[in-house]
Design a protein around this motif. Structure first.
Motif, PDB file in Angstrom:
ATOM      1  N   ASN A 476       0.798  -1.227   0.000  1.00  0.00           N
ATOM      2  CA  ASN A 476       0.000   0.000   0.000  1.00  0.00           C
ATOM      3  C   ASN A 476       0.831   1.277   0.000  1.00  0.00           C
ATOM      4  O   ASN A 476       0.271   2.367   0.003  1.00  0.00           O
ATOM      5  CB  ASN A 476      -0.981  -0.011   1.177  1.00  0.00           C
ATOM      6  CG  ASN A 476      -2.107  -0.974   0.871  1.00  0.00           C
ATOM      7  OD1 ASN A 476      -2.931  -0.712   0.000  1.00  0.00           O
ATOM      8  ND2 ASN A 476      -2.102  -2.122   1.533  1.00  0.00           N
ATOM      9  N   ILE A 520      -3.113   4.504   4.665  1.00  0.00           N
ATOM     10  CA  ILE A 520      -3.678   3.325   4.018  1.00  0.00           C
ATOM     11  C   ILE A 520      -3.237   2.164   4.903  1.00  0.00           C
ATOM     12  O   ILE A 520      -2.064   1.769   4.890  1.00  0.00           O
ATOM     13  CB  ILE A 520      -3.188   3.180   2.559  1.00  0.00           C
ATOM     14  CG1 ILE A 520      -3.608   4.437   1.773  1.00  0.00           C
ATOM     15  CG2 ILE A 520      -3.816   1.971   1.888  1.00  0.00           C
ATOM     16  CD1 ILE A 520      -2.536   5.412   1.556  1.00  0.00           C
ATOM     17  N   PRO A 522      -4.749  -1.242   5.848  1.00  0.00           N
ATOM     18  CA  PRO A 522      -5.554  -2.461   5.950  1.00  0.00           C
ATOM     19  C   PRO A 522      -4.854  -3.466   6.872  1.00  0.00           C
ATOM     20  O   PRO A 522      -3.637  -3.398   7.050  1.00  0.00           O
ATOM     21  CB  PRO A 522      -5.580  -2.981   4.510  1.00  0.00           C
ATOM     22  CG  PRO A 522      -4.325  -2.466   3.898  1.00  0.00           C
ATOM     23  CD  PRO A 522      -4.025  -1.151   4.562  1.00  0.00           C
ATOM     24  N   ILE A 547      -7.819   4.485   5.859  1.00  0.00           N
ATOM     25  CA  ILE A 547      -8.467   3.510   4.978  1.00  0.00           C
ATOM     26  C   ILE A 547      -8.060   2.151   5.547  1.00  0.00           C
ATOM     27  O   ILE A 547      -6.869   1.808   5.547  1.00  0.00           O
ATOM     28  CB  ILE A 547      -7.955   3.621   3.514  1.00  0.00           C
ATOM     29  CG1 ILE A 547      -7.925   5.084   3.027  1.00  0.00           C
ATOM     30  CG2 ILE A 547      -8.761   2.710   2.582  1.00  0.00           C
ATOM     31  CD1 ILE A 547      -9.242   5.787   2.974  1.00  0.00           C
ATOM     32  N   THR A 548      -9.009   1.422   6.052  1.00  0.00           N
ATOM     33  CA  THR A 548      -8.655   0.134   6.645  1.00  0.00           C
ATOM     34  C   THR A 548      -9.657  -0.931   6.213  1.00  0.00           C
ATOM     35  O   THR A 548     -10.595  -0.641   5.463  1.00  0.00           O
ATOM     36  CB  THR A 548      -8.548   0.244   8.184  1.00  0.00           C
ATOM     37  OG1 THR A 548      -7.967  -0.966   8.681  1.00  0.00           O
ATOM     38  CG2 THR A 548      -9.889   0.490   8.848  1.00  0.00           C
ATOM     39  N   THR A 549      -9.422  -2.153   6.686  1.00  0.00           N
ATOM     40  CA  THR A 549     -10.294  -3.255   6.273  1.00  0.00           C
ATOM     41  C   THR A 549     -11.498  -3.377   7.208  1.00  0.00           C
ATOM     42  O   THR A 549     -11.418  -3.015   8.385  1.00  0.00           O
ATOM     43  CB  THR A 549      -9.498  -4.576   6.231  1.00  0.00           C
ATOM     44  OG1 THR A 549      -8.465  -4.521   7.200  1.00  0.00           O
ATOM     45  CG2 THR A 549      -8.886  -4.804   4.881  1.00  0.00           C
ATOM     46  N   THR A 564     -13.809   1.996   5.373  1.00  0.00           N
ATOM     47  CA  THR A 564     -13.401   0.596   5.343  1.00  0.00           C
ATOM     48  C   THR A 564     -13.581   0.016   3.943  1.00  0.00           C
ATOM     49  O   THR A 564     -14.448   0.450   3.174  1.00  0.00           O
ATOM     50  CB  THR A 564     -14.207  -0.257   6.342  1.00  0.00           C
ATOM     51  OG1 THR A 564     -15.581  -0.137   6.029  1.00  0.00           O
ATOM     52  CG2 THR A 564     -13.949   0.168   7.767  1.00  0.00           C
ATOM     53  N   GLN A 573      -4.852  -5.987  -2.195  1.00  0.00           N
ATOM     54  CA  GLN A 573      -5.513  -4.962  -1.390  1.00  0.00           C
ATOM     55  C   GLN A 573      -5.440  -3.570  -2.056  1.00  0.00           C
ATOM     56  O   GLN A 573      -6.396  -2.790  -1.977  1.00  0.00           O
ATOM     57  CB  GLN A 573      -4.904  -4.950   0.022  1.00  0.00           C
ATOM     58  CG  GLN A 573      -5.805  -4.359   1.082  1.00  0.00           C
ATOM     59  CD  GLN A 573      -7.044  -5.199   1.406  1.00  0.00           C
ATOM     60  OE1 GLN A 573      -6.933  -6.334   1.828  1.00  0.00           O
ATOM     61  NE2 GLN A 573      -8.224  -4.633   1.192  1.00  0.00           N
ATOM     62  N   THR A 577      -8.022  -0.457  -1.794  1.00  0.00           N
ATOM     63  CA  THR A 577      -7.722   0.736  -0.982  1.00  0.00           C
ATOM     64  C   THR A 577      -7.624   1.999  -1.841  1.00  0.00           C
ATOM     65  O   THR A 577      -7.840   3.103  -1.350  1.00  0.00           O
ATOM     66  CB  THR A 577      -6.414   0.556  -0.177  1.00  0.00           C
ATOM     67  OG1 THR A 577      -5.386   0.106  -1.049  1.00  0.00           O
ATOM     68  CG2 THR A 577      -6.597  -0.442   0.956  1.00  0.00           C
TER      69      THR A 577
END
Ligand code: G6P
Length: 609
Positions: A476, A520, A522, A547-549, A564, A573, A577
């Protein structure tokens, strides 16, 4: 950069030419012009500004005639003034030229022409072409064009008309894209099929050093010495509907929303989920997967957003194919005498397939004996044809200057190539997981697009900020670079992308309550590390957008805003993202009143070095 279009047929030329220019405007939009040839004279309208300004200036008073050429400009030599707008002329104004590219020996040719008594009236390199054609003219336009071009160094896609040879349009190409459109009772020349696809989908892609003559009887193609060439007619696979905005206010937003489909199209017929591999017809003969052992090095090369996709590819290929991989800016790579030989595999990535530096890097690599594979969107483009073989991403025409759907498709194409090349290596289980994850990506992208309103709300909160920092790690980190690029390209806000851990070596000094920091972050191998970086920003009063999962509640106490995205395989990913970052940049630019599809000073296709 620059778009050219020409027409000869039975219909009025001006409306067709203006419409063609509108569809090419993404290539440049600082000035525009049109020349129509009728009744032994040339009628020209040209001015600084966009196509719409030219259309308004023309109003109902259209140049009349069924043969003409037109141009939309992205200035290289000479400011974007009306005087420098194309078409350009000889002194008698009976030869008109539109040109895309750069005449590199223009200053030498200018001097020579001045010595011959010509007065140059513009600051452009193109004017010398009109004067050279005039000098060479001896009652045949194509012979004069060919003679002029033999004195020229540099790149060109040109279209020429003359009232001295009034039923003819001459076109030629060297290094700048140009195609012929073959319609019923009509022939076109254009930089890109988008300009003419409403009228015909049958095209001939001219190659470097080729010239075409379009007249009332048909067309013929030759080299610059007049030796006839037979060219294949190709059929463009998309139609007008594909390049219309389809109800979206901007092409960029339309293209962001097309990503479930474009990513699916990149994988169509190629992803073998059950076997955990990919079938890539374009590579099978020139790069059979079992031959990968012949190479001791992979170099990925590209520019701009495509370079960010390449960085992600570097991580993927190194992790799975277990070969040393480097990513190089095409513009740097070609000028430093890179060490390459027949054991090097070069992968060149380009949306347009026309970026001059990437094309030059391919040529350099081929000269040194490397195998060159391309990953390109535009079918039949120069880069696709210059490479030994390649993979088309099939994302469909991308019109918005800020690249979005091409990026996600490039990353997916790189994942397919990774699967394809790593079939010989272990662990097979991992490959099955990647294949399965690729298969799920389109639906997952759809879910993120459902958060568009949420992201617009966030943009409202931040659109007046002057600086942004984007931080990411591992797969990322390139997404951080891409998020920052998207924002600066279209909203003119200063934004920097950085590897999150490097923040401590400089950017941390900038952090205060006026500096939004987009993380970023995740869940994955480097998540815990990035969490520490978020703490460091928070401790200094920075505003955190994360920005995450999905399902990760851990950031709730640290982040000011969270978006998310679904969880996928770690190497994929970035495809997820990046989407909130595309939307964030889009909404901020709209709120700031910026021209999203045509940002200042940029062009979609950079065909100059
Ligand atoms: C220009 C465009 C970018 C693009 C870059 C490389 O700068 O504005 O969006 O990423 O060129 O273009 P390519 O067509 O080679 O991907």
């Amino acid at each position: 950069m620059c778009g050219i279009v020409g027409y000869i047929g039975t219909a009025e030329a001006t409306p067709l030419l203006l419409e063609g220019l509108r569809r090419l405007e993404y290539r440049g939009y600082d000035s525009a012009g049109v020349t129509v040839c009728a009744n032994g004279s040339l009628d020209t309208r040209k001015m600084a500004g966009k196509i719409i300004d030219l259309e308004q200036a023309i109003g109902g008073n259209l140049p009349k005639g069924t043969l003409g050429i037109a141009h939309t400009r992205w200035a290289t030599h000479g400011a974007p003034t009306s005087n420098n707008a194309h078409p350009h002329f000889n002194a008698a104004e009976d030869i008109a030229v539109v040109h895309n590219g750069i005449i590199e020996n223009a200053s030498v040719l200018r001097q020579k022409l001045e010595e011959l008594g010509h007065l140059l009236r513009t600051e452009t390199d193109t004017e010398v072409l009109a004067l050279l054609i005039d000098e060479a003219y001896d009652d045949n336009l194509e012979e004069a064009v060919a003679a002029a071009l033999q004195q020229v160094e540099g790149t060109y896609g040109i279209a020429v008309v003359s009232s001295r040879d009034p039923d003819k349009l001459v076109a030629a190409r060297n290094g700048s894209p140009l195609l012929l459109g073959i319609g019923e009772n009509s022939l076109f020349v254009a930089s890109d099929a988008a300009a003419i696809v409403e009228h015909t989908r049958d095209v001939i892609y001219l190659d470097d050093g080729e010239l075409a003559v379009l007249d009332r009887h048909g067309y013929r193609t030759s080299d610059l010495r007049g030796r006839p060439l037979t060219k294949e007619v190709s059929r463009v696979s998309w139609d007008l509907g594909t390049i219309e905005r389809g109800g979206f206010p901007h092409y960029m937003l339309k293209e962001i929303f097309e990503q479930p489909d474009s990513v699916r199209d990149t994988m169509r017929g190629r992803l073998l989920v059950e076997q955990g591999t990919a079938r890539l017809g374009g590579l099978s003969s020139c790069l059979p997967s079992q031959d990968i052992g012949k190479y001791n090095r992979i170099v990925l090369t590209a520019c701009g957003t495509s370079w960010h996709a390449a960085l992600i590819g570097e991580y993927m290929l190194e992790e799975f194919a277990r070969i040393p991989v480097e990513t190089e800016y095409a513009s740097e790579f070609r000028y430093r005498d890179p060490v390459l030989d027949e054991r090097s595999l070069v992968i060149a990535i380009s949306q347009s397939g026309e970026t001059a530096d990437t094309l030059a890097a391919i040529r350099e690599a081929k000269e040194k004996g490397a195998k060159v594979v391309s990953i390109v969107n535009v079918v039949g483009s120069s880069i696709a044809r210059a490479a030994d073989c390649g993979v088309y991403i099939h994302a469909g025409p991308e019109i918005g200057v800020a690249s979005t759907k091409a990026f996600t498709s490039q990353v997916v194409a790189l994942a397919l190539i990774t699967l394809y090349l790593s079939t010989q290596s272990e662990p097979l289980l991992e490959q099955a997981a990647v294949a399965e994850a690729l298969h799920r990506l389109p639906d997952q992208i759809n879910q993120i697009l459902g958060r568009n309103d949420e992201i617009r709300g966030m943009a409202e909160r931040y659109h007046l900020n002057k600086n942004f920092l984007y931080l990411g790690r591992g797969y990322n980190f390139p997404v951080a670079l891409e998020g920052a690029l998207k924002l600066k390209e279209i909203s003119y806000i200063h934004a920097e992308g950085y590897p999150a851990a490097e923040m401590k070596h400089g950017p941390i000094a900038l952090i205060d309550e006026n500096m939004p920091v987009v993380f970023i972050a995740p869940r994955g191998r480097v998540y815990q590390k990035i969490l520490s970086n978020i703490e460091e920003v928070k401790a200094r009063g920075g505003r955190v957008i994360a920005i995450t999962t999905e399902g990760n509640g851990e950031l709730d106490r640290l982040a000011d805003h969270i978006v998310t995205v679904p969880t996928t395989h770690e190497m994929l990913q970035p495809v997820l993202t990046v989407i909130p970052l595309q939307l964030l940049a889009y909404h901020i630019a709209v709120l700031r009143g910026c021209n999203v599809d045509q940002p200042r000073n940029l062009a979609k296709s950079v065909t100059v070095e």
